[in-house]
Design a protein around this motif. Structure first.
Motif, mmCIF file in Angstrom:
data_model
loop_
_atom_site.group_PDB
_atom_site.id
_atom_site.type_symbol
_atom_site.label_atom_id
_atom_site.label_comp_id
_atom_site.label_asym_id
_atom_site.label_seq_id
_atom_site.Cartn_x
_atom_site.Cartn_y
_atom_site.Cartn_z
ATOM 1 N N ALA A 1 48.990 43.817 27.336
ATOM 2 C CA ALA A 1 48.201 42.855 28.289
ATOM 3 C C ALA A 1 48.101 43.059 29.545
ATOM 4 C CB ALA A 1 49.121 41.542 28.006
ATOM 5 N N ALA A 2 49.077 43.843 30.264
ATOM 6 C CA ALA A 2 48.855 43.912 31.483
ATOM 7 C C ALA A 2 47.787 45.235 31.621
ATOM 8 C CB ALA A 2 50.193 44.726 32.103
ATOM 9 N N ARG B 1 37.694 46.700 29.251
ATOM 10 C CA ARG B 1 38.569 46.349 30.156
ATOM 11 C C ARG B 1 38.497 45.300 31.133
ATOM 12 N NH1 ARG B 1 42.317 50.014 33.935
ATOM 13 N NH2 ARG B 1 44.312 48.884 33.650
ATOM 14 N N VAL B 2 39.582 44.168 31.101
ATOM 15 C CA VAL B 2 39.533 43.293 32.225
ATOM 16 C C VAL B 2 39.176 43.739 33.623
ATOM 17 C CG1 VAL B 2 40.553 41.178 32.962
ATOM 18 C CG2 VAL B 2 40.755 41.897 30.803
ATOM 19 N N ARG B 3 38.441 43.244 34.383
ATOM 20 C CA ARG B 3 37.998 43.771 35.653
ATOM 21 C C ARG B 3 39.280 43.515 36.579
ATOM 22 N NH1 ARG B 3 31.856 42.111 36.663
ATOM 23 N NH2 ARG B 3 31.342 43.734 35.004
ATOM 24 N N GLU B 4 39.615 44.367 37.478
ATOM 25 C CA GLU B 4 40.890 44.348 38.453
ATOM 26 C C GLU B 4 40.735 42.942 38.898
ATOM 27 O OE1 GLU B 4 41.350 47.020 41.653
ATOM 28 O OE2 GLU B 4 43.069 46.329 41.869
ATOM 29 N N GLN B 5 39.925 42.417 39.483
ATOM 30 C CA GLN B 5 39.942 41.006 40.277
ATOM 31 C C GLN B 5 40.674 39.911 39.344
ATOM 32 O OE1 GLN B 5 35.850 39.957 39.844
ATOM 33 N NE2 GLN B 5 36.340 37.717 40.193
ATOM 34 N N LEU B 6 40.416 39.896 37.958
ATOM 35 C CA LEU B 6 41.009 38.874 37.122
ATOM 36 C C LEU B 6 42.539 39.287 36.653
ATOM 37 C CD1 LEU B 6 39.280 36.569 36.105
ATOM 38 C CD2 LEU B 6 39.383 37.869 33.794
ATOM 39 N N ARG B 7 42.385 40.896 36.189
ATOM 40 C CA ARG B 7 43.958 41.425 36.276
ATOM 41 C C ARG B 7 44.939 40.852 37.231
ATOM 42 N NH1 ARG B 7 41.741 46.442 35.025
ATOM 43 N NH2 ARG B 7 43.160 47.224 36.608
ATOM 44 N N ARG B 8 44.500 41.213 38.600
ATOM 45 C CA ARG B 8 45.313 40.802 39.649
ATOM 46 C C ARG B 8 46.140 39.357 39.807
ATOM 47 N NH1 ARG B 8 42.035 43.762 43.897
ATOM 48 N NH2 ARG B 8 41.170 41.329 44.190
#
Lengths: 339, 127
Positions: free
Chosen positions: A150-151, A181-188
């Motif tokens: 998930a992460a 892959r989920v974009r970093e902005q959302l993962r953050r």
């Protein structure tokens, strides 16, 4: 080649103790199917032999692997659509202050599996709250392997094709290899943490919204109550609980009230007040006395301290606004020695 | 529910049509964009168009744009079903007016999931 009764009983008991999940008789096929890869990896051709071996030592890593293999991780993006629509149309507007402000929004996605739910929440909120709202999503699961996935935020094409609109895919994901892959902005925005719902969460409370969908169905009655109690303790009073469509708190815990929103199983944490309706020094929130409903009877007028006027509205509160907020009462000061 | 499957590969048309028929659709087929437009001119009672990208005569993107231009067809849902897997291609197709995008190869479950997303079949709860 079916599972021996003693092996099934042991595994069912183990999963009940560690994860609170009930495996009824008749689920032998599930145990066998899910544990087969673990047995093979450990060099046992049969699940029976693998479990008997495990039973002798009960090494924590092996036990965790068994529990993880047997806990259902079925999920998809925007699973069952309705909760996400209700989040936008009802829950977020209800959480806004009188002037429409929403400085902070804390959401807990409990039993988040491989992360599709918390990322779906993040995408939904990105579309319905502005940059003035600080969004924090905590996503938890019992299973460390799914949390790692998930992460990472990496999904195969098959996974993104289930429930994720193409318009969201191109806005919030980047193509990576044959998947996305989920974009970093959302993962953050999402913090993934290991947590067993049988225990109180260690990551603090005051959540505005908790998603606990299709989790309670796996638990028996006492465990359901225990889980709901932990969730309630982690919520901001008045916060929203979103359950799976077939789930309810009714008859389990009176700390919740159902929010009548079409098909959604949405509940609201009722502020906890003592039975006689007055706040105490430890009350988590100011309590609103129902002054508008007419004079109070019973214990309140007799026991209320000076300053509480249950029969009348204070003069400075204009008519038509909600009932006045009565501040928590501090304990009576300790008196000095009487001379 | 009625669907029109537009693809120059006969095999692919049969696969997509088969899945749609199992979901209760009545399915018609066309080999390229121009033939699809001719079918629509004749009878436009379609709920869904499944459109391949690379086809002779008129490609899928041109077909999407042509359908989008005609106000009479604004209620028809269009889904690209193609091997074009670049993110920029998906953006182009959506910008042209496609509602959904499915990359080949796909499983029947993936196509069904897209139909659910588009509200064309009822949502099947996961096990």
């Amino acid at each position: 080649m079916s599972l021996s009764p003693d092996v099934f009983t042991y595994v069912a008991d183990l999963v009940q103790r560690r994860a609170g999940i009930q495996l009824d008789a008749g689920k032998e096929y599930l145990v066998e199917g899910r544990l087969q890869p673990l047995a093979k990896e450990a060099g046992h051709p049969r699940v029976d032999a693998y479990v008997r071996d495990l039973r002798v030592a009960e090494r924590p890593a092996d036990v965790q692997a068994v529990v993880e293999a047997l806990t259902t991780n079925e999920t998809s993006f925007f699973r069952d659509g309705t909760p996400f629509r209700l989040l936008t149309e009802h829950i977020v507007p209800a959480l806004r202050g009188p002037n429409g402000s929403l400085p902070r929004l804390r959401v807990w996605s409990a039993a988040c599996s491989t992360g599709q739910e918390p990322y779906s929440i993040a995408m939904t909120l990105a579309d319905c709250v502005g940059p003035d709202t600080s969004v924090e999503i905590v996503a938890s699961d019992l299973n460390t392997a799914v949390l790692e996935r998930a992460a990472a935020g990496e999904y195969s094409r098959i996974e993104t094709n289930r429930g994720l609109p193409s318009s969201m895919l191109v806005r919030y994901f980047d193509a990576e290899g044959t998947g996305w892959r989920v974009r970093e902005q959302l993962r953050r925005q999402v913090t993934f943490l290991k947590h067993n719902l049988l225990e109180p969460p260690a990551f603090g409370g005051q959540f505005d919204v908790v998603f606990l969908r299709n989790v309670l169905i796996y638990f028996d009655l006492p465990v359901k109550r225990q889980v709901l109690e932990h969730v309630l303790a982690a919520m901001r009073p008045g916060g929203f609980l979103v359950l799976g469509a077939a789930e309810t708190t009714i008859g389990l815990d009176d700390g919740w009230e159902r929010v009548p929103l079409e098909r959604g199983a949405v509940y609201r944490a009722v502020p906890r007040v003592p039975a006689w309706g007055l706040p105490t020094a430890t009350s988590p929130v100011p309590v609103v006395l129902p002054a508008a409903r007419g004079p109070l009877t019973g214990a309140v007028p007799r026991t209320a301290p000076p300053g509480v006027l249950p029969h009348a509205r204070p003069a400075h509160v204009p008519a038509g606004v909600p009932a006045p907020v009565i501040r928590p009462i501090t304990p009576a000061p300790v008196r000095g020695e009487t001379r | 529910m009625r669907a029109l499957v537009v693809d120059d590969s006969r095999t692919m048309r049969r696969i997509v049509a088969g899945i749609l028929e199992r979901q209760g659709f009545e399915v018609l087929q066309a080999e390229h964009g121009e033939e699809a437009l001719a079918v629509l001119e004749e009878d436009d009672r379609f709920d869904l168009l499944c459109i391949d990208w690379n086809m002779p005569v008129m490609d899928g993107l041109e077909l999407v744009a042509a359908v989008r231009k005609n106000r009479q067809w604004r209620n028809i849902t269009m889904m690209m079903v193609t091997t074009e897997a670049e993110q920029s291609q998906i953006v182009r197709a959506l910008a042209a007016g496609a509602h959904e995008y499915l990359i080949k190869p796909f499983t029947p479950e993936e196509l069904r999931a897209k139909l659910e997303l588009l509200g064309l079949v009822s949502v099947k709860e996961l096990a």
